[in-house]
Design a protein around this motif. Structure first.
Motif, PDB file in Angstrom:
ATOM      1  N   VAL A 314       0.856  -1.188   0.000  1.00 10.80           N
ATOM      2  CA  VAL A 314       0.000   0.000   0.000  1.00 10.80           C
ATOM      3  C   VAL A 314       0.893   1.239   0.000  1.00 10.80           C
ATOM      4  CG1 VAL A 314      -1.692   1.341   1.315  1.00 10.80           C
ATOM      5  CG2 VAL A 314      -1.898  -1.163   1.189  1.00 10.80           C
ATOM      6  N   ASP A 315       0.806   2.027  -1.065  1.00 12.26           N
ATOM      7  CA  ASP A 315       1.648   3.223  -1.178  1.00 12.26           C
ATOM      8  C   ASP A 315       1.186   4.341  -0.252  1.00 12.26           C
ATOM      9  OD1 ASP A 315       3.244   2.052  -3.137  1.00 12.26           O
ATOM     10  OD2 ASP A 315       1.866   2.647  -4.735  1.00 12.26           O
ATOM     11  N   HIS A 316      -0.141   4.537  -0.175  1.00 17.59           N
ATOM     12  CA  HIS A 316      -0.690   5.625   0.639  1.00 17.59           C
ATOM     13  C   HIS A 316      -1.799   5.077   1.526  1.00 17.59           C
ATOM     14  CE1 HIS A 316       1.569   8.504  -1.742  1.00 17.59           C
ATOM     15  NE2 HIS A 316       1.094   7.939  -2.834  1.00 17.59           N
ATOM     16  N   ALA A 317      -1.544   5.055   2.835  1.00 13.91           N
ATOM     17  CA  ALA A 317      -2.545   4.555   3.778  1.00 13.91           C
ATOM     18  C   ALA A 317      -3.536   5.645   4.174  1.00 13.91           C
ATOM     19  CB  ALA A 317      -1.877   3.992   5.023  1.00 13.91           C
ATOM     20  N   LYS A 318      -3.223   6.902   3.859  1.00 15.11           N
ATOM     21  CA  LYS A 318      -4.136   8.015   4.121  1.00 15.11           C
ATOM     22  C   LYS A 318      -4.508   8.622   2.769  1.00 15.11           C
ATOM     23  CE  LYS A 318      -4.499  12.441   6.583  1.00 15.11           C
ATOM     24  NZ  LYS A 318      -5.723  12.154   7.341  1.00 15.11           N
ATOM     25  N   VAL A 319      -5.739   8.382   2.335  1.00 17.04           N
ATOM     26  CA  VAL A 319      -6.187   8.807   1.013  1.00 17.04           C
ATOM     27  C   VAL A 319      -7.133  10.004   1.168  1.00 17.04           C
ATOM     28  CG1 VAL A 319      -7.365   8.131  -1.111  1.00 17.04           C
ATOM     29  CG2 VAL A 319      -6.004   6.443   0.162  1.00 17.04           C
ATOM     30  N   VAL A 320      -6.828  11.091   0.464  1.00 19.03           N
ATOM     31  CA  VAL A 320      -7.682  12.281   0.472  1.00 19.03           C
ATOM     32  C   VAL A 320      -8.245  12.463  -0.936  1.00 19.03           C
ATOM     33  CG1 VAL A 320      -7.826  14.766   0.888  1.00 19.03           C
ATOM     34  CG2 VAL A 320      -6.306  13.347   2.298  1.00 19.03           C
ATOM     35  N   LEU A 321      -9.559  12.323  -1.058  1.00 15.13           N
ATOM     36  CA  LEU A 321     -10.205  12.434  -2.358  1.00 15.13           C
ATOM     37  C   LEU A 321     -10.634  13.883  -2.624  1.00 15.13           C
ATOM     38  CD1 LEU A 321     -12.430   9.210  -2.361  1.00 15.13           C
ATOM     39  CD2 LEU A 321     -10.179   9.543  -3.390  1.00 15.13           C
ATOM     40  N   PRO A 322     -10.747  14.276  -3.879  1.00  9.37           N
ATOM     41  CA  PRO A 322     -11.089  15.668  -4.210  1.00  9.37           C
ATOM     42  C   PRO A 322     -12.568  15.969  -3.990  1.00  9.37           C
ATOM     43  CG  PRO A 322     -10.886  14.377  -6.207  1.00  9.37           C
ATOM     44  CD  PRO A 322     -10.465  13.467  -5.090  1.00  9.37           C
ATOM     45  N   HIS A 323     -12.871  17.249  -3.762  1.00  7.68           N
ATOM     46  CA  HIS A 323     -14.250  17.719  -3.651  1.00  7.68           C
ATOM     47  C   HIS A 323     -14.472  18.801  -4.705  1.00  7.68           C
ATOM     48  CE1 HIS A 323     -11.868  20.489  -1.091  1.00  7.68           C
ATOM     49  NE2 HIS A 323     -12.664  21.413  -1.630  1.00  7.68           N
ATOM     50  N   GLU A 324     -15.719  19.162  -4.936  1.00 11.80           N
ATOM     51  CA  GLU A 324     -16.025  20.215  -5.893  1.00 11.80           C
ATOM     52  C   GLU A 324     -17.329  20.908  -5.502  1.00 11.80           C
ATOM     53  OE1 GLU A 324     -17.015  18.938  -9.814  1.00 11.80           O
ATOM     54  OE2 GLU A 324     -18.088  17.156  -9.127  1.00 11.80           O
ATOM     55  N   ILE A 325     -17.474  22.157  -5.927  1.00  9.53           N
ATOM     56  CA  ILE A 325     -18.718  22.884  -5.661  1.00  9.53           C
ATOM     57  C   ILE A 325     -19.685  22.649  -6.812  1.00  9.53           C
ATOM     58  CG2 ILE A 325     -19.781  25.155  -5.401  1.00  9.53           C
ATOM     59  CD1 ILE A 325     -17.333  26.108  -3.957  1.00  9.53           C
ATOM     60  N   VAL A 326     -20.902  22.213  -6.460  1.00 10.52           N
ATOM     61  CA  VAL A 326     -21.970  22.036  -7.444  1.00 10.52           C
ATOM     62  C   VAL A 326     -22.906  23.232  -7.306  1.00 10.52           C
ATOM     63  CG1 VAL A 326     -23.873  20.588  -8.214  1.00 10.52           C
ATOM     64  CG2 VAL A 326     -21.785  19.537  -7.331  1.00 10.52           C
ATOM     65  N   LYS A 327     -22.877  24.103  -8.307  1.00  8.39           N
ATOM     66  CA  LYS A 327     -23.679  25.322  -8.249  1.00  8.39           C
ATOM     67  C   LYS A 327     -25.117  25.051  -8.671  1.00  8.39           C
ATOM     68  CE  LYS A 327     -19.721  28.361  -9.128  1.00  8.39           C
ATOM     69  NZ  LYS A 327     -19.150  29.420 -10.017  1.00  8.39           N
ATOM     70  N   ARG A 328     -26.045  25.521  -7.816  1.00  5.39           N
ATOM     71  CA  ARG A 328     -27.476  25.415  -8.139  1.00  5.39           C
ATOM     72  C   ARG A 328     -28.104  26.809  -7.939  1.00  5.39           C
ATOM     73  NH1 ARG A 328     -26.621  20.350  -5.348  1.00  5.39           N
ATOM     74  NH2 ARG A 328     -26.591  18.630  -6.863  1.00  5.39           N
ATOM     75  N   GLN A 329     -29.263  26.855  -7.272  1.00  6.34           N
ATOM     76  CA  GLN A 329     -29.990  28.135  -7.236  1.00  6.34           C
ATOM     77  C   GLN A 329     -30.038  28.819  -5.867  1.00  6.34           C
ATOM     78  OE1 GLN A 329     -32.018  25.267  -8.678  1.00  6.34           O
ATOM     79  NE2 GLN A 329     -30.686  25.679 -10.435  1.00  6.34           N
ATOM     80  N   SER A 330     -29.350  28.310  -4.863  1.00  3.09           N
ATOM     81  CA  SER A 330     -29.517  28.864  -3.510  1.00  3.09           C
ATOM     82  C   SER A 330     -28.513  29.962  -3.166  1.00  3.09           C
ATOM     83  CB  SER A 330     -29.417  27.742  -2.469  1.00  3.09           C
ATOM     84  OG  SER A 330     -28.101  27.187  -2.467  1.00  3.09           O
ATOM     85  N   VAL A 331     -27.643  30.331  -4.108  1.00  2.90           N
ATOM     86  CA  VAL A 331     -26.647  31.391  -3.865  1.00  2.90           C
ATOM     87  C   VAL A 331     -26.751  32.422  -4.980  1.00  2.90           C
ATOM     88  CG1 VAL A 331     -24.182  31.937  -3.738  1.00  2.90           C
ATOM     89  CG2 VAL A 331     -25.052  29.888  -2.615  1.00  2.90           C
ATOM     90  N   SER A 332     -26.770  33.700  -4.576  1.00  7.09           N
ATOM     91  CA  SER A 332     -26.755  34.783  -5.567  1.00  7.09           C
ATOM     92  C   SER A 332     -25.861  35.908  -5.061  1.00  7.09           C
ATOM     93  CB  SER A 332     -28.168  35.310  -5.837  1.00  7.09           C
ATOM     94  OG  SER A 332     -28.696  35.941  -4.679  1.00  7.09           O
ATOM     95  N   ALA A 333     -25.553  36.833  -5.946  1.00  3.58           N
ATOM     96  CA  ALA A 333     -24.679  37.965  -5.589  1.00  3.58           C
ATOM     97  C   ALA A 333     -25.371  38.884  -4.605  1.00  3.58           C
ATOM     98  CB  ALA A 333     -24.275  38.724  -6.845  1.00  3.58           C
ATOM     99  N   ARG A 334     -24.577  39.505  -3.743  1.00  5.60           N
ATOM    100  CA  ARG A 334     -25.095  40.446  -2.760  1.00  5.60           C
ATOM    101  C   ARG A 334     -25.330  41.790  -3.433  1.00  5.60           C
ATOM    102  NH1 ARG A 334     -28.313  41.729   1.094  1.00  5.60           N
ATOM    103  NH2 ARG A 334     -27.510  43.222   2.625  1.00  5.60           N
TER     104      ARG A 334
END
Length: 334
Positions: A314-334
């Motif tokens: 096992v090369d890496h016993a601590k695995v960190v997977l990527p995340h991403e922002i999924v934009k929908r309709q609950s955020v708008s500009a101030r």
């Protein structure tokens, strides 16, 4: 009466050793003999004794999975990833619900180890000294799934929760919001709750926004705590223009409290969360969220455990997977 391997051997006219080789898919059996044994198994309705096979091989081909809340869709998606990879490598799963209670988690861990599982996947909240003590008594591999221990000693698969929270709050700041509240999970959970809180604070600090403790409320990751926290924010003389919730459930609770007060999302208050469960696209307006790759977390955790159980490199016993922002309709500009 229970049909035994002896009965199958007598019916097929072969030795018990031959029946054992057929049942265990040993290639060193002639096709004609294999056919006779399978026909005898079918006629008699024989089922191999998994316990006896486990005692003989010292392997049960069974993996124990501790899940914090089986009713939560997030953990169900992780469990699906675990099961798919387990099936691929011919392992069975024993899934145990722990209700997010430490004493039950410890009890379930010990019960699974007593059942001689070949490996253990622990999914959920804080890994305490009591958990570590239970893990130390195990003579099988253990992988933390969707959580980590503070010292990074135990193999784990997760996302970077602080970075996920930072990115969520940064997205609000980029839309012009400066008065941003947070509905947090428990701060006694260093891997998730406290990490997301730290990400919130770091995003504010990076943008030069003063941290205001009146804009933070501690929830329990569930819908009801989101509604209550949002009611508190709405009662402030200077209410927030945006809310970062540590989970989808709390975010949806916040959205409903906003709507019940006669305000609109996102026109009056923007809402963003971390998780991106199926509920995020069911609520109206649909929820903008940082997506955790929950299926992948489960699948990668199980694959890592199979390597450890088979004593593969096992090369890496601590695995960190990527995340991403999924934009929908609950955020708008101030």
């Amino acid at each position: 009466m229970t049909v035994t391997i002896y009965d199958v051997a007598r019916e097929a006219g072969v030795s018990m050793a031959t029946v054992s080789r057929v049942v265990n898919n040993n290639p060193n059996v002639k096709p004609q003999t294999r056919k006779k044994v399978f026909e005898a198994i079918e006629r008699l309705g024989y089922r191999p004794n998994a316990v006896a096979r486990g005692l003989a091989s010292k392997k049960t081909t069974t993996v124990g999975v501790v899940i914090p809340d089986i009713s939560n869709a997030i953990f169900a998606e992780v469990a699906r990833g675990i099961e798919d990879i387990a099936n691929m490598y011919h392992y069975n799963i024993i899934l145990c619900n722990a209700d997010k209670r430490k004493e039950k988690e410890i009890r379930v861990i010990n019960t699974l180890l007593e059942k001689q599982v070949d490996g253990l996947l622990f999914m959920g909240g804080a890994v305490t000294d009591e958990h570590l003590q239970a893990f130390k008594t195990a003579n099988v591999p253990i992988v933390l799934c969707a959580t980590t221990d503070e010292n990074g000693v135990i193999p784990s698969v997760d996302i970077d929760h602080e970075a996920a929270a930072f990115d969520a709050v940064q997205a609000l700041i980029n839309e012009g919001h400066t008065r941003i509240s947070m509905i947090s999970g428990t701060l006694q959970d260093p891997a998730i709750g406290f990490a997301r809180f730290q990400g919130y604070k770091r995003a504010l600090e990076t943008a030069g926004i003063t941290y205001d403790e009146d804009l933070v409320r501690i929830g329990n990751y569930r819908y009801e705590s989101g509604t209550e926290a949002m009611k508190y924010f709405l009662g402030l003389a200077n209410r927030p223009t945006a809310v970062f919730a540590a989970t989808d459930e709390m975010a949806i609770g916040a959205i409903h409290s906003i709507q019940d007060s006669g305000l609109k999302v996102p026109q009056d208050i923007s809402v963003i969360s971390v998780d991106n469960s199926r509920m995020a696209s069911m609520v109206r307006p649909q929820l903008t969220a940082v997506a955790q790759p929950m299926y992948d977390i489960g699948a990668v955790s199980m694959r890592l455990l199979t390597k450890l159980m088979k004593k593969e490199n096992v090369d890496h016993a601590k695995v960190v997977l990527p995340h991403e922002i999924v934009k929908r309709q609950s955020v708008s500009a101030r």
